[in-house]
Design an enzyme around this catalytic site. Structure first.
Site: not given
Ligand code: NAD
Length: 379
Positions: A130, A135, A138, A141, A237
């Site tokens: 990530r 991006q 991805d 996402s 994460y």
């Molecule tokens: P994910 O599908 O792995 O998880 C979903 C969400 O659940 C996450 O936000 C996580 O913090 C939350 N979570 C985990 N345990 C929890 C709990 N006990 N209670 C409440 N919430 C909980 O995550 P995702 O949507 O794929 O993305 C996670 C992070 O990665 C985000 O910050 C996103 O912005 C970032 N991201 C970055 C890139 C990049 O290219 N830089 C790309 C995609 C996502």
């Protein structure tokens, strides 16, 4: 013209690539759309299995117009050295010797075992790093965005109330309250969708950095009164909470959940079972008629009553655990998935009729990497 000059001008043969029809029940997406095929151009000779795009709204004829061949699966197996799909096909043993498979499934232990019996090189899309450079590729996402949107529509369909405020001669209907637990890509899209539909929206995540993002989509950030030190890993994460922290969190969250009409749970820890956010004790506190859409159903669920793809009714609360949400909007989900795959193929590049797989490239090496034991779950 001498032989050397001929060699220089001879065009590189195209990479023969196959796009199979998905066979998992409920899976309606296709890995490449006709528009992607057109844009990939002559570097690829693409064979699309007959009917592969039909459930997503892309008929065979559109693929032919875009320059692809339509054929039977046996032709893909015989000719394609690269297979691109959403889910890994059931026939990986029939992929050409040394062929490349680009698909989801990097966290699926049984697939990893089956692949180990073959010479197939798997570029598992969940392993994509990530990083900013990746991006555009991805798929997690892009598909989570569609799923978050679809989760709200699915929940709304099961609610006994409407989402927007309505003032009529018969009286005033109050707007519904919608909460997203887990405010990553899917949760934020769920909140944005519910707000566009007129609901009052609320979001929670263990990562404090999610607060700003929740507020940016017009929702209020719910901050339960528990201390969750360093809840975020360096990769962005969430860190897995200890069982004690999880129990405290559940009790603190219950207070906020009792006034909600629709709860969309999305909390996941990559490669680990989903955290339990709503247990039977919380269910008892929820208002009858509440609907929960649990988007973590496939990895164990965020509630004690979730069952994948089964509608459960418990104490007046409806729990849905849909595992094929991107397929609810299969056309756009495929457009986004296909766009991601096209960017990946363009990033890899081709040479002499094969994909270039340069292990010194960060994106390629991550996609090639064998799953670490901690990242493997039995799907
Ligand atoms: P994910 O599908 O792995 O998880 C979903 C969400 O659940 C996450 O936000 C996580 O913090 C939350 N979570 C985990 N345990 C929890 C709990 N006990 N209670 C409440 N919430 C909980 O995550 P995702 O949507 O794929 O993305 C996670 C992070 O990665 C985000 O910050 C996103 O912005 C970032 N991201 C970055 C890139 C990049 O290219 N830089 C790309 C995609 C996502």
């Amino acid at each position: 013209m001498n032989a050397v000059a001929n060699e220089k001008t001879a065009p590189s043969p195209p990479v023969v690539m196959g796009v199979p029809r998905e066979t998992l029940p409920g899976e309606r997406r296709v890995a490449l759309t006709p528009a992607d095929i057109k844009r990939l151009g002559p570097a690829f000779d693409i064979i699309v299995e007959a009917g592969a795009g039909s459930l997503a709204g892309f008929p065979d004829n559109d693929y032919v117009q875009a320059g692809a061949r339509i054929a039977d699966v046996s032709v893909l197996q015989r000719e394609a050295s690269v297979i691109v799909s959403v889910r890994a096909p059931e026939w990986i043993a029939h992929i050409k010797e040394g062929g490349v498979l680009i698909s989801l499934g990097a966290r699926d232990l049984s697939l990893a075992k089956a692949l180990a019996e073959t010479s197939v090189v798997h570029l598992g899309l969940e392993r994509l790093p990530r990083i900013t450079r990746a991006q555009s590729m991805d798929v997690l996402s892009s598909q989570a965005s569609i799923a978050g949107y679809a989760a709200v529509l699915e929940g709304a369909r099961h609610l006994p109330v409407i989402l927007p405020m309505l003032t009529t001669a018969a009286g005033v209907i109050k707007p519904a309250n919608v909460m997203a637990l887990g405010a990553g890509v899917a949760g934020l899209q769920a909140l944005a969708t519910a707000r566009r539909m007129g609901a009052l929206t609320h979001g929670f995540d263990v990562r404090e950095s999610a607060r700003e993002q929740v507020e940016s989509v017009g929702a209020s950030f719910v901050a339960p009164n528990v201390s969750l030190a360093s809840a975020e890993t360096s990769g962005g994460y969430a860190r897995e909470q200890s069982s004690d922290e999880q129990a405290q969190l559940r009790r603190a969250l219950a207070e906020h959940l009792r006034t909600m009409d629709l709860i969309v749970t999305t909390a996941q820890i990559p490669g680990r079972p989903a955290p339990l956010l709503i247990d039977d004790e919380t269910f008892a506190a929820l208002a009858p008629g509440t609907v929960i859409v649990d988007m973590a159903a496939e990895s164990g669920g965020n509630t004690s009553r979730t069952r994948p793809d089964v509608e459960v009714s418990f104490g007046g609360v409806t729990v849905l655990g849909p595992t094929q949400l991107p397929s609810h909007a299969a056309g756009d989900a495929s457009r986004m998935y296909g766009g991601n795959i096209r960017h990946l193929l363009e990033h890899l590049g081709t040479k002499d009729g094969a994909l270039k797989l340069d292990p010194s490239d960060a994106i390629t090496s991550a996609l090639l990497g064998l799953p670490k034991p901690s990242e493997v779950t039995t799907a």
